[in-house]
Every structure is written in structure tokens, then in C-alpha cells.
Design a protein around this motif. Structure first.
Motif, PDB file in Angstrom:
ATOM      1  N   ARG A   2       1.013  -0.865   0.164  1.00  0.00           N
ATOM      2  CA  ARG A   2      -0.012   0.039   0.089  1.00  0.00           C
ATOM      3  C   ARG A   2       1.249   1.907  -0.167  1.00  0.00           C
ATOM      4  O   ARG A   2       1.935   1.497   0.441  1.00  0.00           O
ATOM      5  CB  ARG A   2      -1.079   0.215   0.816  1.00  0.00           C
ATOM      6  CG  ARG A   2      -2.171  -1.185   1.494  1.00  0.00           C
ATOM      7  CD  ARG A   2      -3.091  -0.870   2.283  1.00  0.00           C
ATOM      8  NE  ARG A   2      -4.160  -1.778   2.772  1.00  0.00           N
ATOM      9  CZ  ARG A   2      -5.451  -1.500   2.399  1.00  0.00           C
ATOM     10  NH1 ARG A   2      -5.359  -0.636   0.786  1.00  0.00           N
ATOM     11  NH2 ARG A   2      -6.029  -2.691   2.187  1.00  0.00           N
ATOM     12  N   CYS A   3       0.248   2.455  -0.660  1.00  0.00           N
ATOM     13  CA  CYS A   3       1.489   3.628  -0.554  1.00  0.00           C
ATOM     14  C   CYS A   3       0.654   4.078   0.947  1.00  0.00           C
ATOM     15  O   CYS A   3       0.255   3.953   1.184  1.00  0.00           O
ATOM     16  CB  CYS A   3       1.045   4.426  -1.567  1.00  0.00           C
ATOM     17  SG  CYS A   3       1.377   6.241  -1.901  1.00  0.00           S
ATOM     18  N   ARG A   7      -2.873   5.195   0.039  1.00  0.00           N
ATOM     19  CA  ARG A   7      -2.926   4.117   0.406  1.00  0.00           C
ATOM     20  C   ARG A   7      -3.936   3.178  -0.517  1.00  0.00           C
ATOM     21  O   ARG A   7      -4.257   2.354  -0.167  1.00  0.00           O
ATOM     22  CB  ARG A   7      -4.958   3.960   1.735  1.00  0.00           C
ATOM     23  CG  ARG A   7      -4.421   4.638   2.868  1.00  0.00           C
ATOM     24  CD  ARG A   7      -3.569   4.264   3.431  1.00  0.00           C
ATOM     25  NE  ARG A   7      -3.582   3.110   4.794  1.00  0.00           N
ATOM     26  CZ  ARG A   7      -2.412   1.938   5.080  1.00  0.00           C
ATOM     27  NH1 ARG A   7      -0.785   2.331   4.668  1.00  0.00           N
ATOM     28  NH2 ARG A   7      -2.549   1.089   5.533  1.00  0.00           N
ATOM     29  N   ASN A   8      -3.718   3.329  -0.920  1.00  0.00           N
ATOM     30  CA  ASN A   8      -4.235   2.764  -3.426  1.00  0.00           C
ATOM     31  C   ASN A   8      -2.907   1.581  -3.124  1.00  0.00           C
ATOM     32  O   ASN A   8      -1.454   1.212  -2.407  1.00  0.00           O
ATOM     33  CB  ASN A   8      -3.762   3.116  -3.587  1.00  0.00           C
ATOM     34  CG  ASN A   8      -4.084   2.870  -5.290  1.00  0.00           C
ATOM     35  OD1 ASN A   8      -4.474   2.089  -5.718  1.00  0.00           O
ATOM     36  ND2 ASN A   8      -2.891   3.292  -6.705  1.00  0.00           N
ATOM     37  N   THR A   9      -3.536   0.517  -3.655  1.00  0.00           N
ATOM     38  CA  THR A   9      -2.668  -0.700  -3.280  1.00  0.00           C
ATOM     39  C   THR A   9      -1.792  -1.152  -4.679  1.00  0.00           C
ATOM     40  O   THR A   9      -1.047  -1.986  -4.539  1.00  0.00           O
ATOM     41  CB  THR A   9      -3.617  -2.661  -3.326  1.00  0.00           C
ATOM     42  OG1 THR A   9      -4.229  -1.989  -4.271  1.00  0.00           O
ATOM     43  CG2 THR A   9      -4.082  -1.888  -2.214  1.00  0.00           C
ATOM     44  N   CYS A  31       4.012   5.347  -7.061  1.00  0.00           N
ATOM     45  CA  CYS A  31       2.589   5.184  -7.072  1.00  0.00           C
ATOM     46  C   CYS A  31       1.452   5.377  -7.837  1.00  0.00           C
ATOM     47  O   CYS A  31       1.733   6.152  -8.430  1.00  0.00           O
ATOM     48  CB  CYS A  31       1.540   5.377  -5.645  1.00  0.00           C
ATOM     49  SG  CYS A  31       0.126   5.861  -5.468  1.00  0.00           S
TER      50      CYS A  31
END
Length: 176
Positions: A2-3, A7-9, A31
């Protein structure tokens, strides 16, 4: 992964390099959502299986703390303890298994500790070899003396080493 910012995967690897003398890989990531970059470090996990069956990650700090207790009151500096812990970790990792029994870690400490300080070695060995009498201490001391004098060791640590050991630290083994 996760970033840490959004929080992007979804992220992509921009660069990979060895770190910590080849024991880890440092990856620079980007990301795909927010475009920010971050770094991750990957390292193989070495697990220690305790007598109770509980598994925990190997810790150099724990090795240093345990050996420091055996070295209490001895002229051993913290750098020497850190080097000993590094040697022990290399030795345990060289076994090629992801999980090692705690007893094996203790035994891996004995060789480098014997070279570092004989009194601390005797203290530590008395625990890991389960000395049960003064005779066990006497036998180990005789082995240390024989090794120093160039004789063959009695416990198997120095078996097969003969000849002059002048210039070699007391207790040094051929396989170290």
C-alpha cells in the motif's frame, strides 16, 4: 504494498538495489494513483523456534543481550558483541533453513564467544551445554588449555586440529 500516502494498493517498482551487504533488497516504488514515491526494504525472515514451540524472528539485539550477560564484568566492548552477533547470524543463515531451533542459535554463539573471551564462553557454555557438575567445567577448561597448547580438543569443537596454534586466538577453530 500500500502507498503510505494515499493507501492505494497499486504501485510499480522504479529501482531495486541490494542493501545490508546483500541481505536485503531496497526497492524504490511509485504510486500509480497519487504519483508519490516511497521506499520498501525486503529481507528474508529467519525464525527461531523456542523450546516451547513458539516462533519468533531472529534478533541480533537478543544475541547481544544474552552474550553481554555472560560478559558481565569482563573487558569486552559493545563493538565486539555486535560483530559476534553478526557472525552468529551469518552462521545460522548459512544453514539454509528458514527456521532454526533456539538451541542451534546458542551453539552458534559458542565458537565466536570462545575466541572473544574464555571466561564468558565458560559461563555461556555452562547453560547451553547443560553443565551439571564441576567436572563439566574442569573438562571444558582442560579443552581450552589443550587448544591453546596446540592439542586436540576434547568436546568435538576442535577435533582434528593439531599442530602449532601460535598467533591464533585461544579457542579458534579451523572452520571459523
Amino acid at each position: 504494498m500500500r502507498c503510505p500516502f494515499c493507501r492505494n494498493t497499486d504501485s510499480r517498482v522504479v529501482d531495486s538495489r541490494e542493501a545490508d551487504e546483500g541481505q536485503a533488497i531496497r526497492r524504490r516504488r511509485s504510486c500509480s494513483s497519487c504519483g508519490k514515491r516511497f521506499t520498501t526494504v525486503e529481507e528474508p525472515v529467519l525464525a527461531v523456534v523456542k523450546r516451547s514451540g513458539v516462533t519468533e524472528p531472529f534478533s541480533r539485539d537478543k544475541v547481544v543481550r544474552g552474550v553481554a550477560r555472560a560478559c558481565q564484568g569482563r573487558p569486552v566492548d559493545t563493538d565486539a558483541l555486535a560483530q559476534l552477533a553478526h557472525r552468529v547470524e551469518e552462521s545460522v543463515r548459512a544453514s539454509g533453513t528458514a527456521e532454526v531451533p533456539s538451541q542451534e542459535v546458542g551453539m552458534a554463539i559458542l565458537g565466536p564467544l570462545r575466541e572473544l573471551d574464555e571466561v564468558a564462553y565458560l559461563r555461556f557454555a555452562s547453560v547451553y551445554r547443560n553443565f551439571s557438575s564441576a567436572a563439566d567445567f574442569e573438562a571444558e577448561i582442560a579443552d581450552l588449555r589443550a587448544t591453546r597448547a596446540g592439542g586436540v580438543g576434547g568436546r568435538g569443537d576442535t577435533a582434528g586440529t593439531t599442530g602449532d596454534t601460535a598467533g591464533t586466538p585461544a579457542g579458534a577453530r579451523a572452520e571459523d
